[in-house]
Motif scaffolding. Sequence first.
Motif, PDB file in Angstrom:
ATOM      1  N   GLU A  76       0.856  -1.305   0.093  1.00  0.00           N
ATOM      2  CA  GLU A  76       0.049  -0.080  -0.148  1.00  0.00           C
ATOM      3  C   GLU A  76       0.847   1.195   0.012  1.00  0.00           C
ATOM      4  N   VAL A  77       1.877   1.173   0.844  1.00  0.00           N
ATOM      5  CA  VAL A  77       2.771   2.166   0.818  1.00  0.00           C
ATOM      6  C   VAL A  77       3.545   2.457  -0.674  1.00  0.00           C
ATOM      7  N   ALA A  78       3.821   1.469  -1.314  1.00  0.00           N
ATOM      8  CA  ALA A  78       4.390   1.648  -2.609  1.00  0.00           C
ATOM      9  C   ALA A  78       3.543   2.000  -3.551  1.00  0.00           C
ATOM     10  N   GLN A  79       2.239   1.769  -3.518  1.00  0.00           N
ATOM     11  CA  GLN A  79       1.129   2.201  -4.516  1.00  0.00           C
ATOM     12  C   GLN A  79       1.213   3.675  -4.278  1.00  0.00           C
ATOM     13  N   LEU A  88       3.688  14.164  -9.078  1.00  0.00           N
ATOM     14  CA  LEU A  88       4.456  15.439  -8.906  1.00  0.00           C
ATOM     15  C   LEU A  88       5.731  15.395  -9.932  1.00  0.00           C
ATOM     16  N   GLY A  89       5.759  14.688 -10.906  1.00  0.00           N
ATOM     17  CA  GLY A  89       6.866  14.629 -11.864  1.00  0.00           C
ATOM     18  C   GLY A  89       8.231  13.992 -11.239  1.00  0.00           C
ATOM     19  N   LEU A  90       8.168  13.235 -10.632  1.00  0.00           N
ATOM     20  CA  LEU A  90       9.392  12.557  -9.917  1.00  0.00           C
ATOM     21  C   LEU A  90       9.646  11.247 -10.498  1.00  0.00           C
ATOM     22  N   ASP A  91      10.783  10.477 -10.140  1.00  0.00           N
ATOM     23  CA  ASP A  91      10.829   9.239 -10.433  1.00  0.00           C
ATOM     24  C   ASP A  91      10.230   8.287  -9.958  1.00  0.00           C
ATOM     25  N   SER A  92       8.962   7.559 -10.451  1.00  0.00           N
ATOM     26  CA  SER A  92       8.293   6.710  -9.561  1.00  0.00           C
ATOM     27  C   SER A  92       8.926   5.214  -9.441  1.00  0.00           C
ATOM     28  N   ASP A  93       9.776   4.933 -10.311  1.00  0.00           N
ATOM     29  CA  ASP A  93      10.571   3.593  -9.730  1.00  0.00           C
ATOM     30  C   ASP A  93      11.281   3.797  -8.518  1.00  0.00           C
ATOM     31  N   LEU A  94      12.056   5.096  -8.320  1.00  0.00           N
ATOM     32  CA  LEU A  94      12.782   5.266  -7.044  1.00  0.00           C
ATOM     33  C   LEU A  94      11.946   5.318  -5.951  1.00  0.00           C
ATOM     34  N   ALA A  95      10.975   5.970  -6.005  1.00  0.00           N
ATOM     35  CA  ALA A  95       9.788   6.124  -4.756  1.00  0.00           C
ATOM     36  C   ALA A  95       9.551   4.857  -4.544  1.00  0.00           C
ATOM     37  N   GLU A  96       8.873   4.048  -5.698  1.00  0.00           N
ATOM     38  CA  GLU A  96       8.307   2.707  -5.221  1.00  0.00           C
ATOM     39  C   GLU A  96       9.415   1.991  -4.737  1.00  0.00           C
ATOM     40  N   THR A  97      10.413   1.704  -5.162  1.00  0.00           N
ATOM     41  CA  THR A  97      11.439   0.928  -4.449  1.00  0.00           C
ATOM     42  C   THR A  97      11.878   1.050  -3.115  1.00  0.00           C
ATOM     43  N   ILE A  98      11.834   2.483  -2.803  1.00  0.00           N
ATOM     44  CA  ILE A  98      12.162   2.796  -1.127  1.00  0.00           C
ATOM     45  C   ILE A  98      11.134   2.567  -0.554  1.00  0.00           C
ATOM     46  N   SER A 195      16.427  12.478  -1.578  1.00  0.00           N
ATOM     47  CA  SER A 195      15.900  13.095  -2.584  1.00  0.00           C
ATOM     48  C   SER A 195      14.247  13.155  -2.388  1.00  0.00           C
ATOM     49  N   ALA A 196      13.626  13.889  -3.149  1.00  0.00           N
ATOM     50  CA  ALA A 196      12.195  14.162  -3.061  1.00  0.00           C
ATOM     51  C   ALA A 196      11.721  12.754  -3.178  1.00  0.00           C
ATOM     52  N   GLU A 197      12.126  11.928  -3.972  1.00  0.00           N
ATOM     53  CA  GLU A 197      11.350  10.472  -3.957  1.00  0.00           C
ATOM     54  C   GLU A 197      11.373   9.720  -2.805  1.00  0.00           C
ATOM     55  N   ALA A 198      12.545   9.784  -2.058  1.00  0.00           N
ATOM     56  CA  ALA A 198      12.543   9.320  -0.643  1.00  0.00           C
ATOM     57  C   ALA A 198      11.859   9.971   0.322  1.00  0.00           C
ATOM     58  N   GLN A 199      11.405  11.166   0.092  1.00  0.00           N
ATOM     59  CA  GLN A 199      10.730  11.982   1.071  1.00  0.00           C
ATOM     60  C   GLN A 199       9.083  11.537   0.774  1.00  0.00           C
ATOM     61  N   VAL A 200       8.827  11.341  -0.526  1.00  0.00           N
ATOM     62  CA  VAL A 200       7.562  10.847  -0.956  1.00  0.00           C
ATOM     63  C   VAL A 200       7.390   9.492  -0.274  1.00  0.00           C
ATOM     64  N   ALA A 201       8.181   8.504  -0.401  1.00  0.00           N
ATOM     65  CA  ALA A 201       8.029   7.151   0.177  1.00  0.00           C
ATOM     66  C   ALA A 201       7.791   7.584   1.833  1.00  0.00           C
ATOM     67  N   ALA A 202       8.240   8.487   2.443  1.00  0.00           N
ATOM     68  CA  ALA A 202       8.071   8.695   3.888  1.00  0.00           C
ATOM     69  C   ALA A 202       6.734   9.162   4.124  1.00  0.00           C
ATOM     70  N   LEU A 203       6.259   9.834   3.508  1.00  0.00           N
ATOM     71  CA  LEU A 203       4.741  10.558   3.590  1.00  0.00           C
ATOM     72  C   LEU A 203       4.014   9.403   3.049  1.00  0.00           C
TER      73      LEU A 203
END
Length: 394
Positions: A76-79, A88-98, A195-203
């Motif tokens: 659910e977090v990954a989704q 947000l125009g970020l790299d979705s693969d990196l956000a999903e991976t984290i 990165s912004a992607e890592a911050q997205v994963a945290a939120l």
Amino acid sequence: MTSSPYLVARAPYAEDPTRSRGRRFKEDESRTRTPFARDRDRIIHTSAFRRLKEKTQVFVAHEGDNFRTRLTHSLEVAQVARSLATALGLDSDLAETIALGHDIGHPPFGHAGEDELQDKMKPYGGFDHNVQTFRVVTELEHRYPDFLGLNLTWETLEGIIKHNGPVTEKLGKPSWKAISKYDNEYNLGLGTWASAEAQVAALADDIAYNNHDVDDGVEAGLFGLDELLDVPLIGPILFAVKSERPDLDARLTRLEAVRRMIGAMVDDVMGETLQRAAATGVQSADEVRALDHALVAFSPDMAEDLARLRQFLHARMYRHWRVNRTRSQARRILAEMFTLFLAEPDVLPSVWFEKSQNRDEAGRARVVCDYIAGMTDRFAIEEHRKLFQLDVWN
């Protein structure tokens, strides 16, 4: 022809997989995947990731099939992370991976298990599930012939260990010794934001667990829908659902309210993040790291509402007597196994017994901790039964 709302221009501060800082151990690039997508696949294929299917989120895995486990939570977090990063125009693969990897170091029985291992490991260097996650992907998983761990990209490792912000103040803790040692050999910039992607994963983690804990708490009968009406965020949404759709039964009312709450939280993060990006003028991923505050965040009003929602969940769910009973049982199970394994390492499975040899007491304790931390709830219960209950055969 109208433009699609799903096509969002890449943000200038997004991570670019073609400009990744690479891997600690050099490898040829994949012909079919970006480096970040390859990291995602490596995490998914780990034994640690598979074992999340029977690790507690709030309810122990055997208490019911409908409750979230650590695996379904991670999915659910990954989704949420992938969707939010894309918007947000970020790299979705990196956000999903984290997001997929953020909890693979969690021990059995959720925070009760972590609390017990922290207690038992105090004399031996401590325990922290975030550090354990990092050790899983850099050391404990052994799937490749040329290196320990998964040899993930710099950006993924950075996101796993500091998705919640700079961690330099933690490096003095004994439980963070492994991170300090790794950082001395492979600089992860632990004093900056990720990165912004890592911050997205945290939120996304916050969004997922607040919503599914409301859902699971009602499902488990720990509190009722009407008790949520006075709770910020979920209360007004629930009232609106009841007013607009009085025809819905309690189950569909709950699910619709949770769905809307997820949407409200995602919209809030998007609005606040875009506002911060405009105010700071960030134009690169490194400029995101150089900020003195998070780029991806909830608005102050949303953060306040979430704090009050967490207070409700803490009082009515996380410390409910039924959950407390399970926590008590779980801590006793892990405590008794830890004490036995440390005193009698020859009862460990052969591979773990071999790892425990030729070490001082702290080293043996770390091996015992690693073994226990990797267990599922079900395996820990069964292992404890085998160790402490003598089966008598006729």
